[in-house]
Design a protein around this motif. Structure first.
Motif, PDB file in Angstrom:
ATOM      1  N   ALA A 189      -6.079   0.074  -2.445  1.00 24.57           N
ATOM      2  CA  ALA A 189      -6.080   0.814  -1.178  1.00 24.57           C
ATOM      3  C   ALA A 189      -5.081   1.964  -1.198  1.00 24.57           C
ATOM      4  O   ALA A 189      -5.393   3.092  -0.777  1.00 24.57           O
ATOM      5  CB  ALA A 189      -5.765  -0.140  -0.026  1.00 24.57           C
ATOM      6  N   GLN A 232       0.826  -1.206   0.000  1.00 25.95           N
ATOM      7  CA  GLN A 232       0.000   0.000   0.000  1.00 25.95           C
ATOM      8  C   GLN A 232       0.862   1.258   0.000  1.00 25.95           C
ATOM      9  O   GLN A 232       0.548   2.244  -0.674  1.00 25.95           O
ATOM     10  CB  GLN A 232      -0.952  -0.033   1.194  1.00 25.95           C
ATOM     11  N   LEU A 240     -12.415  -0.595   3.866  1.00 23.93           N
ATOM     12  CA  LEU A 240     -12.234  -1.224   2.561  1.00 23.93           C
ATOM     13  C   LEU A 240     -12.169  -2.737   2.734  1.00 23.93           C
ATOM     14  O   LEU A 240     -11.373  -3.252   3.532  1.00 23.93           O
ATOM     15  CB  LEU A 240     -10.944  -0.704   1.925  1.00 23.93           C
ATOM     16  N   GLN A 276      -3.996  -2.023   7.843  1.00 21.04           N
ATOM     17  CA  GLN A 276      -4.525  -3.320   7.443  1.00 21.04           C
ATOM     18  C   GLN A 276      -4.520  -4.222   8.672  1.00 21.04           C
ATOM     19  O   GLN A 276      -4.400  -3.731   9.783  1.00 21.04           O
ATOM     20  CB  GLN A 276      -3.722  -3.966   6.317  1.00 21.04           C
ATOM     21  N   ASP A 316      -4.184  -4.297  -2.539  1.00 21.53           N
ATOM     22  CA  ASP A 316      -3.330  -3.322  -1.858  1.00 21.53           C
ATOM     23  C   ASP A 316      -3.081  -2.104  -2.745  1.00 21.53           C
ATOM     24  O   ASP A 316      -3.001  -0.972  -2.254  1.00 21.53           O
ATOM     25  CB  ASP A 316      -1.998  -3.960  -1.476  1.00 21.53           C
ATOM     26  N   SER A 360      -8.059  -1.172   5.617  1.00 23.42           N
ATOM     27  CA  SER A 360      -8.308  -2.329   4.763  1.00 23.42           C
ATOM     28  C   SER A 360      -8.412  -3.542   5.677  1.00 23.42           C
ATOM     29  O   SER A 360      -7.430  -3.926   6.319  1.00 23.42           O
ATOM     30  CB  SER A 360      -7.156  -2.495   3.762  1.00 23.42           C
TER      31      SER A 360
END
Length: 303
Positions: A246, A42, A177, A133, A243, A158
């Protein structure tokens, strides 16, 4: 500024003729190693899209550490908030079939040593977009979300992989997300349907985006619903596509784009990622994404 708090791995990638079934051994092609980890991916995606990016996380004091950081360094990501700890650097074993589908097993290693305290309060003001994440400690992630909410940062989470997180943390983020599997897991936890509108109604605050592969992405926001069609592609390897979505979404929002425009840009970048093999090496730069957007939603393959 984009600040990513999350995982950094070295990916061990094996192209295989078919994904292995339980108990099956499949002979593949030559092993490739490449920097990865959802946090690292990301951060690279946001940096390649033109954002100023810093990364907070942890690597080991082993031979995997420097290779795992190589692309973050070359993308210009600020690693001053990084910790080196006396455990193994995170690693992922990835099988990829000829249709671009993958199976991934992750050994978190040093990622579980990443601490919210590596991020100073001064990093979490209204000019910061915090991206998180679920490949680092739940407790550290929840603590950082709480601090960031109080200090006014924009928070993008995420929920990948779909590990549990306190409801209060989920309710505190600005953008949640998920892919279809992650949405289903969260819906089961909340006792609701797995569409973005139902998830947003159950949680209250965040805008919720659910990515659905070739069916595009859907969002539920305070203003209503959004749908972003997928860019038709011939997939080669879907590793890092989520990723990329995101990271580019965060970069676009950080520049002041609307959520609709940010989703379109993120979808284009993720589509490009799917046409290339690998992890961070497959993530496009801003010029490539711009070129695809200028072409419109038409079928394309990698050059």
């Amino acid at each position: 500024m984009i600040l990513v708090f999350g995982s950094i791995n070295l990916d061990l990638i094996v192209p295989v003729p078919a994904l292995p079934a339980p108990g099956q051994t499949v002979l593949g092609e030559a092993l490739r190693t490449e920097p990865g980890g959802k946090g690292g991916n990301q951060a690279v995606a946001a940096a390649r899209d033109g954002a100023r990016v810093a990364m907070a996380g942890a690597v080991g004091e082993d031979a995997f550490a420097e290779p795992a950081l190589a692309t973050l360094r070359s993308a210009g990501v600020d690693l001053s908030r990084l910790a080196a700890v006396p455990v193994a650097t995170g690693a992922a074993a990835i099988c990829v079939d000829p249709e671009g589908r993958n199976q991934i097993a992750v050994a978190p290693g040093a990622n579980l040593s990443a601490k919210a305290a590596q991020v100073a309060d001064g990093d979490l003001g209204p000019r910061t977009t915090l991206v998180l994440q679920r490949e680092v400690s739940r407790q550290e992630t929840e603590a950082l979300i709480a601090r960031a909410r109080g200090l006014g940062a924009r928070i993008i989470l995420s929920l990948a992989p779909p590990e549990p997180l306190a409801r209060a943390a989920l309710e505190a983020v600005d953008v949640l997300l998920l892919n279809e599997g992650e949405a289903a897991a969260l819906a089961a936890m909340l006792g609701t349907a797995d569409g973005p509108a139902a998830l947003r109604a159950a949680l209250g605050r965040p805008s919720v985006i659910v990515t659905r592969g070739e069916k595009g992405a859907e969002a539920a926001t305070e203003e209503g619903s959004l749908h972003q069609p997928a860019f038709p592609i011939t997939p080669r390897d879907t590793t890092a596509a989520g990723d990329t979505f995101a990271g580019v979404l965060a970069a676009a929002l950080d520049r002041g784009a609307s959520l609709r425009d940010a989703m379109r840009r993120a979808a284009a970048a993720a589509a490009l990622t799917c046409t290339r093999p690998g992890s961070q090496g497959s993530i496009p730069d801003a010029a490539e994404t711009d070129a695809l957007l200028a072409r419109g939603v038409t079928a394309f393959t990698a050059p």
